[in-house]
Design a protein around this motif. Structure first.
Motif, PDB file in Angstrom:
ATOM      1  N   TYR A 299       0.769  -1.148   0.193  1.00  0.00           N
ATOM      2  CA  TYR A 299      -0.029   0.077  -0.067  1.00  0.00           C
ATOM      3  C   TYR A 299       0.701   1.325  -0.156  1.00  0.00           C
ATOM      4  CZ  TYR A 299      -4.261  -2.655   0.778  1.00  0.00           C
ATOM      5  OH  TYR A 299      -5.217  -3.735   0.626  1.00  0.00           O
ATOM      6  N   SER A 300       1.912   1.358   0.590  1.00  0.00           N
ATOM      7  CA  SER A 300       2.895   2.468   0.758  1.00  0.00           C
ATOM      8  C   SER A 300       3.247   3.079  -0.552  1.00  0.00           C
ATOM      9  CB  SER A 300       4.182   2.249   1.654  1.00  0.00           C
ATOM     10  OG  SER A 300       4.789   1.101   1.107  1.00  0.00           O
ATOM     11  N   SER A 301       3.578   2.060  -1.502  1.00  0.00           N
ATOM     12  CA  SER A 301       3.975   2.402  -2.827  1.00  0.00           C
ATOM     13  C   SER A 301       3.044   2.307  -3.800  1.00  0.00           C
ATOM     14  CB  SER A 301       5.139   1.670  -3.346  1.00  0.00           C
ATOM     15  OG  SER A 301       4.757   0.340  -3.260  1.00  0.00           O
ATOM     16  N   GLU A 302       1.757   2.045  -3.510  1.00  0.00           N
ATOM     17  CA  GLU A 302       0.640   1.777  -4.408  1.00  0.00           C
ATOM     18  C   GLU A 302      -0.298   2.901  -4.578  1.00  0.00           C
ATOM     19  OE1 GLU A 302      -3.120  -0.870  -3.757  1.00  0.00           O
ATOM     20  OE2 GLU A 302      -1.641  -2.165  -4.385  1.00  0.00           O
ATOM     21  N   MET A 303      -0.488   3.579  -3.489  1.00  0.00           N
ATOM     22  CA  MET A 303      -1.174   4.823  -3.526  1.00  0.00           C
ATOM     23  C   MET A 303      -0.559   5.939  -3.226  1.00  0.00           C
ATOM     24  SD  MET A 303      -4.098   3.433  -4.210  1.00  0.00           S
ATOM     25  CE  MET A 303      -5.429   4.346  -3.986  1.00  0.00           C
ATOM     26  N   LEU A 304       0.369   6.658  -4.321  1.00  0.00           N
ATOM     27  CA  LEU A 304       1.036   7.748  -4.086  1.00  0.00           C
ATOM     28  C   LEU A 304       0.537   9.059  -4.529  1.00  0.00           C
ATOM     29  CD1 LEU A 304       4.537   6.443  -4.933  1.00  0.00           C
ATOM     30  CD2 LEU A 304       3.633   6.555  -2.717  1.00  0.00           C
ATOM     31  N   LEU A 305      -0.799   8.929  -5.095  1.00  0.00           N
ATOM     32  CA  LEU A 305      -1.758  10.002  -5.416  1.00  0.00           C
ATOM     33  C   LEU A 305      -1.007  10.776  -6.746  1.00  0.00           C
ATOM     34  CD1 LEU A 305      -3.260  11.306  -2.142  1.00  0.00           C
ATOM     35  CD2 LEU A 305      -4.120   9.909  -3.950  1.00  0.00           C
ATOM     36  N   GLN A 306      -0.311  10.032  -7.426  1.00  0.00           N
ATOM     37  CA  GLN A 306       0.438  10.569  -8.776  1.00  0.00           C
ATOM     38  C   GLN A 306       0.321  10.093  -9.972  1.00  0.00           C
ATOM     39  OE1 GLN A 306       4.462  11.228  -7.201  1.00  0.00           O
ATOM     40  NE2 GLN A 306       4.579   9.118  -6.443  1.00  0.00           N
ATOM     41  N   LYS A 307       1.247  10.078 -10.710  1.00  0.00           N
ATOM     42  CA  LYS A 307       1.140   9.395 -12.173  1.00  0.00           C
ATOM     43  C   LYS A 307       1.326   7.927 -12.032  1.00  0.00           C
ATOM     44  CE  LYS A 307       2.263   9.838 -16.878  1.00  0.00           C
ATOM     45  NZ  LYS A 307       3.348  10.607 -18.047  1.00  0.00           N
ATOM     46  N   THR A 308       2.195   7.691 -10.873  1.00  0.00           N
ATOM     47  CA  THR A 308       2.441   6.156 -10.630  1.00  0.00           C
ATOM     48  C   THR A 308       1.600   5.482  -9.890  1.00  0.00           C
ATOM     49  OG1 THR A 308       3.884   6.837  -9.037  1.00  0.00           O
ATOM     50  CG2 THR A 308       5.118   6.495 -11.100  1.00  0.00           C
ATOM     51  N   ASP A 309       0.448   5.953  -9.772  1.00  0.00           N
ATOM     52  CA  ASP A 309      -0.608   5.208  -8.917  1.00  0.00           C
ATOM     53  C   ASP A 309      -0.912   3.798  -9.607  1.00  0.00           C
ATOM     54  OD1 ASP A 309      -0.929   7.039  -7.165  1.00  0.00           O
ATOM     55  OD2 ASP A 309      -2.795   7.678  -7.631  1.00  0.00           O
ATOM     56  N   VAL A 310      -0.872   2.796  -8.745  1.00  0.00           N
ATOM     57  CA  VAL A 310      -1.357   1.497  -9.201  1.00  0.00           C
ATOM     58  C   VAL A 310      -2.739   1.473  -9.465  1.00  0.00           C
ATOM     59  CG1 VAL A 310      -1.579  -1.089  -8.853  1.00  0.00           C
ATOM     60  CG2 VAL A 310       0.704   0.441  -8.056  1.00  0.00           C
ATOM     61  N   GLN A 311      -3.294   1.157 -10.759  1.00  0.00           N
ATOM     62  CA  GLN A 311      -4.512   0.882 -11.257  1.00  0.00           C
ATOM     63  C   GLN A 311      -5.228  -0.399 -11.038  1.00  0.00           C
ATOM     64  OE1 GLN A 311      -4.588   2.618 -15.100  1.00  0.00           O
ATOM     65  NE2 GLN A 311      -4.526   4.637 -14.327  1.00  0.00           N
ATOM     66  N   GLY A 312      -4.318  -1.360 -11.070  1.00  0.00           N
ATOM     67  CA  GLY A 312      -4.639  -2.606 -10.894  1.00  0.00           C
ATOM     68  C   GLY A 312      -3.178  -3.645 -10.894  1.00  0.00           C
ATOM     69  N   TYR A 313      -3.532  -5.042 -10.913  1.00  0.00           N
ATOM     70  CA  TYR A 313      -2.597  -5.918 -11.083  1.00  0.00           C
ATOM     71  C   TYR A 313      -2.706  -6.999 -12.139  1.00  0.00           C
ATOM     72  CZ  TYR A 313      -0.683  -4.537  -6.801  1.00  0.00           C
ATOM     73  OH  TYR A 313      -0.077  -3.469  -5.672  1.00  0.00           O
ATOM     74  N   ARG A 314      -1.777  -7.589 -12.925  1.00  0.00           N
ATOM     75  CA  ARG A 314      -1.750  -8.444 -14.003  1.00  0.00           C
ATOM     76  C   ARG A 314      -1.044  -9.713 -13.531  1.00  0.00           C
ATOM     77  NH1 ARG A 314      -0.998  -4.034 -18.702  1.00  0.00           N
ATOM     78  NH2 ARG A 314      -3.040  -3.192 -18.845  1.00  0.00           N
ATOM     79  N   LEU A 315      -1.624 -10.842 -13.735  1.00  0.00           N
ATOM     80  CA  LEU A 315      -0.982 -12.064 -13.716  1.00  0.00           C
ATOM     81  C   LEU A 315      -0.629 -12.712 -15.076  1.00  0.00           C
ATOM     82  CD1 LEU A 315      -0.471 -14.336 -11.640  1.00  0.00           C
ATOM     83  CD2 LEU A 315      -2.641 -15.406 -12.423  1.00  0.00           C
TER      84      LEU A 315
END
Length: 463
Positions: free
Chosen positions: A412-428
Motif C-alpha cells: 500500500y505504501s507505494s501503491e497509492m502515492l496519488l500521482q502518475k505512478t498510482d497503481v490501477q490494478g494487477y496483472r497475472l
C-alpha cells in the motif's frame, strides 16, 4: 602724345608730351561653368570645385597682331548677387584666379576649389577672363544652388544573427540609432529624408544596398529606429563592413556612421531523422532514464571543412506546443560516436506530453531547422511490488491444466502515492521457466510470458 597750338596761319611747336597707355582688356568668354557637389554641410556655405570650358575660338590668344594685346592670361571667379558687370559692383567678391600659362587643355575640371564660402540663395558665380591690363567687360554667369546634404550621423550599428545558412550570404536585420534633433534639422535646407545602408568591401569599394525613409524606419531623432534594414541573401565576403549615411533631396551625407564588420553567421544545415527512444528505465513520475537514437544526414550535408560545418548535435526538451524549454545535452560528433551514436539520459525531469528534438550546431550557432519531434517517453510505470504469492492446490487433475487460486500481498505504501505512478490494478502472467532469472524481472526480461488475468483494484480479491 604731343600737344601743339594752332592758328589760321598754321600749327605751332609741341610743348606738352604724354605717354600712351592703351588698356586692351581681354575679350575671351568662357563657354561653360561646371559645379561639383557642395561638400559643405552647412546652409548658405559653398565647399565645391568650379570648372569651366575655355574660349578657344581665337579670342583667348589671338594671332592677329592688332588683337594680340586683348589676349587673356587667365580667368577669375567672383561671387555676386547681381547679374550686372561684377567687378564694378558692390558685393562682388573675388574667390579664385586661374592662370592658363602653359596649359593646353580646353576643359578645366577643377579650376577653382572653394572652402566654405558664404553665399545666399540666388547668388551667382561670375567668371571673367583677365590679362595684365584688367578684366574683361563680359563674363559667364551661373546661378548658385546650395546643395546642403545632411549632417546627421547614424550610430550604434548592430546586426542580427545571420539566418541564411549558405556561405558568404547574409539574411539579417541592421538596426541603428538616428542622428540627434540638432543634426537631422527638421524644416531646414539640410533636413534629412532618411538613411542609406552601404556595404564597404574589404577591397575598398563601396556599394549602396538599401534606402529607407524616416517614416519607414520609425523612431525619433537621437533614438533607435523601430524598423531596421532587412537584408535577404546579400553576397558578402569576410571582412566587409556595413556603413549608414543620411540623405536628403540634395544627395548623400559625407559623414558616415561607425562601421561594423560583417560576420557571416553560417549555421549548420544538417537535420537528423528517425528519432527513437528506448523504454524508460526509471519508473518514477516525471523522470526518464533512456537512450535517444537517431540517423545522421550525409557527410555532404554535415559539410566538414566548410563555413557551415556541423560540429555536433544538441538535444532539447520541448513542451507540448514544441517550444524549447531547455538544452538537455550537447555532444560533439566525436563524443556522440564514443557513446554509440545516441544521447544517454539519466533521471531527466519531464512533463506529460513533452517532447524531444535534436538540432545540429557549429561555432556560429544552432541550426534553424530541427529534427522531427518525439514524445519524451515518460512511462511512469507503477513502483508497487506485490509479495507473498500463494497458490492453492490444483483442483483440475488433467495434465498441464490448472484450476487454482493465486493470492498475494499488496504494497500500500507505494501503491497509492496519488500521482502518475498510482497503481490501477494487477496483472497475472505465466512464463516459461527458462526465462525466469530474477525475483524483480520486467516483462521484457521474461521469455514466453503471456497474460493470464487482469484485475483493477476495485475488481481485485484474488486471481
Amino acid at each position: 602724345y604731343c600737344i601743339a597750338p594752332y592758328s589760321i596761319s598754321g600749327t605751332g611747336l609741341c610743348n606738352a608730351f604724354g605717354s600712351i597707355n592703351d588698356k586692351a582688356l581681354p575679350i575671351a568668354l568662357a563657354r561653360q561653368i561646371t559645379v561639383s557637389t557642395d561638400a559643405d554641410l552647412y546652409v548658405n556655405r559653398l565647399t565645391q570645385a568650379i570648372g569651366f570650358t575655355r574660349d578657344f575660338s581665337g579670342r583667348e590668344t589671338s594671332s592677329n597682331s592688332e588683337l594680340r594685346r586683348q589676349s587673356a592670361i587667365g580667368y577669375r571667379l567672383y561671387l555676386t548677387n547681381s547679374t550686372l558687370s561684377c567687378p564694378d559692383k558692390p558685393g562682388c567678391k573675388l574667390v579664385g584666379q586661374f592662370a592658363i600659362n602653359g596649359i593646353t587643355t580646353s576643359i578645366i575640371n577643377r579650376g577653382f576649389v572653394l572652402s566654405s564660402e558664404q553665399m545666399n540663395s540666388g547668388d551667382i558665380y561670375a567668371l571673367y577672363s583677365y590679362n595684365n591690363d584688367g578684366i574683361a567687360l563680359t563674363g559667364r554667369t551661373s546661378v548658385i544652388e546650395d546643395r546642403a546634404v545632411p549632417i546627421a550621423v547614424a550610430s550604434n550599428l548592430r546586426q542580427s544573427q545571420d539566418t541564411d545558412p549558405t556561405a558568404y550570404r547574409v539574411t539579417q536585420t541592421i538596426l541603428f540609432t538616428r542622428g540627434s534633433v540638432g543634426s537631422e534639422f527638421p524644416g531646414t535646407i539640410e533636413n534629412i529624408l532618411g538613411y542609406e545602408l552601404w556595404i564597404k568591401a574589404i577591397n575598398g569599394t563601396s556599394k549602396k544596398l538599401l534606402t529607407m525613409t524616416l517614416a519607414n524606419l520609425g523612431g525619433q531623432s537621437g533614438n533607435d529606429v523601430d524598423n531596421g534594414f532587412q537584408l535577404n541573401q546579400v553576397s558578402v565576403s569576410t571582412g566587409d563592413s556595413y556603413i549608414i549615411y543620411a540623405y536628403n533631396s540634395y544627395g548623400t551625407s559625407f559623414l558616415p556612421s561607425n562601421s561594423i564588420t560583417i560576420e557571416d553567421y553560417a549555421k549548420p544545415i544538417a537535420v537528423v531523422s528517425n528519432l527513437a527512444t528506448t523504454i524508460d528505465l526509471n519508473p518514477y513520475i516525471n523522470k526518464v532514464t533512456l537512450n535517444i537514437s537517431f540517423s545522421r544526414p550525409s557527410s555532404t550535408i554535415e559539410a566538414a571543412g566548410t563555413i557551415y560545418e556541423t560540429l555536433g548535435y544538441n538535444l532539447y526538451y520541448l513542451d507540448s506546443t514544441e517550444t524549447i524549454l531547455q538544452l538537455v545535452s550537447s555532444l560533439t560528433l566525436t563524443q556522440l560516436q564514443n557513446q554509440g551514436g545516441v544521447f544517454q539520459l539519466e533521471d531527466e525531469q519531464v512533463t506529460s506530453g513533452s517532447k524531444w528534438a535534436i538540432y545540429s550546431w557549429n561555432l556560429n550557432g544552432t541550426a534553424l531547422t530541427a529534427s522531427s519531434v518525439i514524445l519524451s517517453g515518460d512511462l511512469a510505470i507503477p513502483i508497487s511490488i506485490p509479495s507473498d504469492l500463494i497458490q492453492t492446490s490444483d483442483t483440475n487433475l488433467d495434465l498441464n491444466i490448472v484450476t487454482q487460486t493465486i493470492t498475494f500481498t499488496r504494497e500500500y505504501s507505494s501503491e497509492m502515492l496519488l500521482q502518475k505512478t498510482d497503481v490501477q490494478g494487477y496483472r497475472l502472467y505465466i512464463c516459461h521457466p527458462s526465462g525466469y532469472h530474477t525475483v524483480y524481472a520486467t516483462i521484457k526480461q521474461l521469455s514466453g510470458c503471456r497474460l493470464i488475468s487482469n484485475r483493477t483494484l476495485s475488481q481485485l480479491d484474488v486471481f
